[in-house]
Design a protein around this motif. Sequence first.
Motif, PDB file in Angstrom:
ATOM      1  N   THR A   2       0.857  -1.185   0.000  1.00  0.00           N
ATOM      2  CA  THR A   2       0.000   0.000   0.000  1.00  0.00           C
ATOM      3  C   THR A   2       0.891   1.233   0.000  1.00  0.00           C
ATOM      4  O   THR A   2       2.109   1.132   0.121  1.00  0.00           O
ATOM      5  CB  THR A   2      -0.911   0.052   1.252  1.00  0.00           C
ATOM      6  N   SER A   3       0.266   2.400  -0.093  1.00  0.00           N
ATOM      7  CA  SER A   3       1.038   3.645  -0.080  1.00  0.00           C
ATOM      8  C   SER A   3       1.399   4.094   1.334  1.00  0.00           C
ATOM      9  O   SER A   3       2.174   5.031   1.508  1.00  0.00           O
ATOM     10  CB  SER A   3       0.237   4.754  -0.775  1.00  0.00           C
ATOM     11  N   ASP A   4       0.867   3.448   2.355  1.00  0.00           N
ATOM     12  CA  ASP A   4       1.105   3.841   3.748  1.00  0.00           C
ATOM     13  C   ASP A   4       2.566   3.625   4.137  1.00  0.00           C
ATOM     14  O   ASP A   4       3.053   2.488   4.118  1.00  0.00           O
ATOM     15  CB  ASP A   4       0.202   3.023   4.672  1.00  0.00           C
ATOM     16  N   PRO A   5       3.276   4.700   4.492  1.00  0.00           N
ATOM     17  CA  PRO A   5       4.691   4.550   4.869  1.00  0.00           C
ATOM     18  C   PRO A   5       4.916   3.574   6.033  1.00  0.00           C
ATOM     19  O   PRO A   5       5.951   2.931   6.101  1.00  0.00           O
ATOM     20  CB  PRO A   5       5.130   5.961   5.256  1.00  0.00           C
ATOM     21  N   MET A   6       3.964   3.436   6.935  1.00  0.00           N
ATOM     22  CA  MET A   6       4.143   2.540   8.079  1.00  0.00           C
ATOM     23  C   MET A   6       4.035   1.068   7.671  1.00  0.00           C
ATOM     24  O   MET A   6       4.638   0.210   8.308  1.00  0.00           O
ATOM     25  CB  MET A   6       3.103   2.846   9.161  1.00  0.00           C
ATOM     26  N   ALA A   7       3.300   0.766   6.622  1.00  0.00           N
ATOM     27  CA  ALA A   7       3.043  -0.622   6.238  1.00  0.00           C
ATOM     28  C   ALA A   7       4.297  -1.335   5.737  1.00  0.00           C
ATOM     29  O   ALA A   7       4.396  -2.557   5.861  1.00  0.00           O
ATOM     30  CB  ALA A   7       1.946  -0.667   5.174  1.00  0.00           C
ATOM     31  N   VAL A   8       5.248  -0.607   5.188  1.00  0.00           N
ATOM     32  CA  VAL A   8       6.432  -1.268   4.615  1.00  0.00           C
ATOM     33  C   VAL A   8       7.298  -1.932   5.678  1.00  0.00           C
ATOM     34  O   VAL A   8       7.982  -2.915   5.392  1.00  0.00           O
ATOM     35  CB  VAL A   8       7.293  -0.295   3.772  1.00  0.00           C
ATOM     36  N   TYR A   9       7.267  -1.445   6.892  1.00  0.00           N
ATOM     37  CA  TYR A   9       8.152  -1.980   7.932  1.00  0.00           C
ATOM     38  C   TYR A   9       7.728  -3.363   8.407  1.00  0.00           C
ATOM     39  O   TYR A   9       8.560  -4.149   8.843  1.00  0.00           O
ATOM     40  CB  TYR A   9       8.270  -0.991   9.091  1.00  0.00           C
ATOM     41  N   ALA A  10       6.444  -3.678   8.301  1.00  0.00           N
ATOM     42  CA  ALA A  10       5.964  -5.008   8.691  1.00  0.00           C
ATOM     43  C   ALA A  10       6.354  -6.067   7.656  1.00  0.00           C
ATOM     44  O   ALA A  10       6.323  -7.255   7.947  1.00  0.00           O
ATOM     45  CB  ALA A  10       4.450  -4.985   8.864  1.00  0.00           C
ATOM     46  N   ARG A  11       6.749  -5.605   6.460  1.00  0.00           N
ATOM     47  CA  ARG A  11       7.112  -6.518   5.371  1.00  0.00           C
ATOM     48  C   ARG A  11       8.511  -6.171   4.862  1.00  0.00           C
ATOM     49  O   ARG A  11       8.740  -6.057   3.667  1.00  0.00           O
ATOM     50  CB  ARG A  11       6.069  -6.405   4.262  1.00  0.00           C
ATOM     51  N   TRP A  12       9.422  -6.007   5.778  1.00  0.00           N
ATOM     52  CA  TRP A  12      10.760  -5.510   5.472  1.00  0.00           C
ATOM     53  C   TRP A  12      11.506  -6.363   4.446  1.00  0.00           C
ATOM     54  O   TRP A  12      12.117  -5.844   3.516  1.00  0.00           O
ATOM     55  CB  TRP A  12      11.565  -5.360   6.760  1.00  0.00           C
ATOM     56  N   ASP A  13      11.488  -7.677   4.612  1.00  0.00           N
ATOM     57  CA  ASP A  13      12.211  -8.550   3.678  1.00  0.00           C
ATOM     58  C   ASP A  13      11.663  -8.406   2.255  1.00  0.00           C
ATOM     59  O   ASP A  13      12.423  -8.358   1.288  1.00  0.00           O
ATOM     60  CB  ASP A  13      12.155 -10.006   4.129  1.00  0.00           C
ATOM     61  N   GLU A  14      10.349  -8.312   2.139  1.00  0.00           N
ATOM     62  CA  GLU A  14       9.740  -8.132   0.819  1.00  0.00           C
ATOM     63  C   GLU A  14      10.101  -6.760   0.234  1.00  0.00           C
ATOM     64  O   GLU A  14      10.322  -6.642  -0.975  1.00  0.00           O
ATOM     65  CB  GLU A  14       8.225  -8.268   0.908  1.00  0.00           C
ATOM     66  N   LEU A  15      10.157  -5.755   1.080  1.00  0.00           N
ATOM     67  CA  LEU A  15      10.536  -4.416   0.611  1.00  0.00           C
ATOM     68  C   LEU A  15      11.980  -4.411   0.116  1.00  0.00           C
ATOM     69  O   LEU A  15      12.280  -3.806  -0.919  1.00  0.00           O
ATOM     70  CB  LEU A  15      10.361  -3.371   1.717  1.00  0.00           C
ATOM     71  N   ARG A  16      12.852  -5.096   0.836  1.00  0.00           N
ATOM     72  CA  ARG A  16      14.249  -5.178   0.394  1.00  0.00           C
ATOM     73  C   ARG A  16      14.359  -5.864  -0.969  1.00  0.00           C
ATOM     74  O   ARG A  16      15.145  -5.458  -1.823  1.00  0.00           O
ATOM     75  CB  ARG A  16      15.097  -5.909   1.445  1.00  0.00           C
ATOM     76  N   GLU A  17      13.561  -6.881  -1.194  1.00  0.00           N
ATOM     77  CA  GLU A  17      13.562  -7.549  -2.487  1.00  0.00           C
ATOM     78  C   GLU A  17      13.061  -6.603  -3.585  1.00  0.00           C
ATOM     79  O   GLU A  17      13.648  -6.525  -4.661  1.00  0.00           O
ATOM     80  CB  GLU A  17      12.691  -8.805  -2.433  1.00  0.00           C
ATOM     81  N   LEU A  18      11.992  -5.889  -3.301  1.00  0.00           N
ATOM     82  CA  LEU A  18      11.484  -4.895  -4.260  1.00  0.00           C
ATOM     83  C   LEU A  18      12.564  -3.857  -4.562  1.00  0.00           C
ATOM     84  O   LEU A  18      12.779  -3.489  -5.718  1.00  0.00           O
ATOM     85  CB  LEU A  18      10.229  -4.202  -3.721  1.00  0.00           C
ATOM     86  N   ALA A  19      13.270  -3.407  -3.536  1.00  0.00           N
ATOM     87  CA  ALA A  19      14.323  -2.398  -3.717  1.00  0.00           C
ATOM     88  C   ALA A  19      15.465  -2.937  -4.584  1.00  0.00           C
ATOM     89  O   ALA A  19      15.994  -2.209  -5.428  1.00  0.00           O
ATOM     90  CB  ALA A  19      14.851  -1.953  -2.356  1.00  0.00           C
ATOM     91  N   ARG A  20      15.835  -4.194  -4.387  1.00  0.00           N
ATOM     92  CA  ARG A  20      16.906  -4.798  -5.205  1.00  0.00           C
ATOM     93  C   ARG A  20      16.521  -4.854  -6.680  1.00  0.00           C
ATOM     94  O   ARG A  20      17.355  -4.679  -7.559  1.00  0.00           O
ATOM     95  CB  ARG A  20      17.238  -6.214  -4.706  1.00  0.00           C
ATOM     96  N   GLU A  21      15.245  -5.094  -6.953  1.00  0.00           N
ATOM     97  CA  GLU A  21      14.773  -5.255  -8.325  1.00  0.00           C
ATOM     98  C   GLU A  21      14.248  -3.950  -8.938  1.00  0.00           C
ATOM     99  O   GLU A  21      13.891  -3.936 -10.115  1.00  0.00           O
ATOM    100  CB  GLU A  21      13.673  -6.310  -8.368  1.00  0.00           C
ATOM    101  N   ALA A  22      14.188  -2.888  -8.163  1.00  0.00           N
ATOM    102  CA  ALA A  22      13.571  -1.637  -8.628  1.00  0.00           C
ATOM    103  C   ALA A  22      14.307  -1.036  -9.819  1.00  0.00           C
ATOM    104  O   ALA A  22      15.536  -1.013  -9.864  1.00  0.00           O
ATOM    105  CB  ALA A  22      13.532  -0.629  -7.478  1.00  0.00           C
ATOM    106  N   ASP A  23      13.526  -0.548 -10.766  1.00  0.00           N
ATOM    107  CA  ASP A  23      14.061   0.112 -11.950  1.00  0.00           C
ATOM    108  C   ASP A  23      13.790   1.614 -11.799  1.00  0.00           C
ATOM    109  O   ASP A  23      12.642   2.054 -11.850  1.00  0.00           O
ATOM    110  CB  ASP A  23      13.379  -0.439 -13.207  1.00  0.00           C
TER     111      ASP A  23
END
Length: 172
Positions: free
Chosen positions: A30-51
């Motif tokens: 979601t766009s909620d800045p707080m929501a990303v911290y509960a899914r940190w590993d998934e966010l890191r994966e998204l960041a690695r693949e981000a274009d």
Amino acid sequence: MRVINHGGRAGLEQAGRWLDVEIASDGWFTSDPMAVYARWDELRELAREADFTDAEPVDEAQLGAPVPRPRQIFAVGLNYRAHARESGLDLPEAPFVFTKFPASVTGPYTTVELPTKTVMSEPPTMSSRTSPPISEDSSSALRTRATRPRGSLLHAHRPCDTGPDRAGRRRP
């Protein structure tokens, strides 16, 4: 790469450009800045693949606190010599750890107005020394002094990077 809050939306920043996490993940986040911290590993994966090819420039006026609604805040005071020296206090054996209200969190460019009257509180050394003004043109300086209410722990209130608590203020 950094996690940012850009206009109230979770984002990833790299080299002054940002991606909206909700858009970059095709709605997986979601766009909620707080929501990303509960899914940190998934966010890191998204960041690695981000274009970042089509990433937008960061608008610094839109930056907010990356953790806008923390459940708790622990602050550390008098944790280095220069801080103790500028406060006119002795360096303690161990830094002071204290809590702040979540309403004290603000973005990097928010103007925080200080109260017009001097704020009296208690430094941990039981000293009545006046702290120096925050700035030469400041209309009010913060002063501190010690008190120990009967039957309670020593209460120490010192200026902190998170700024004054803003719980009583109206939000725009």
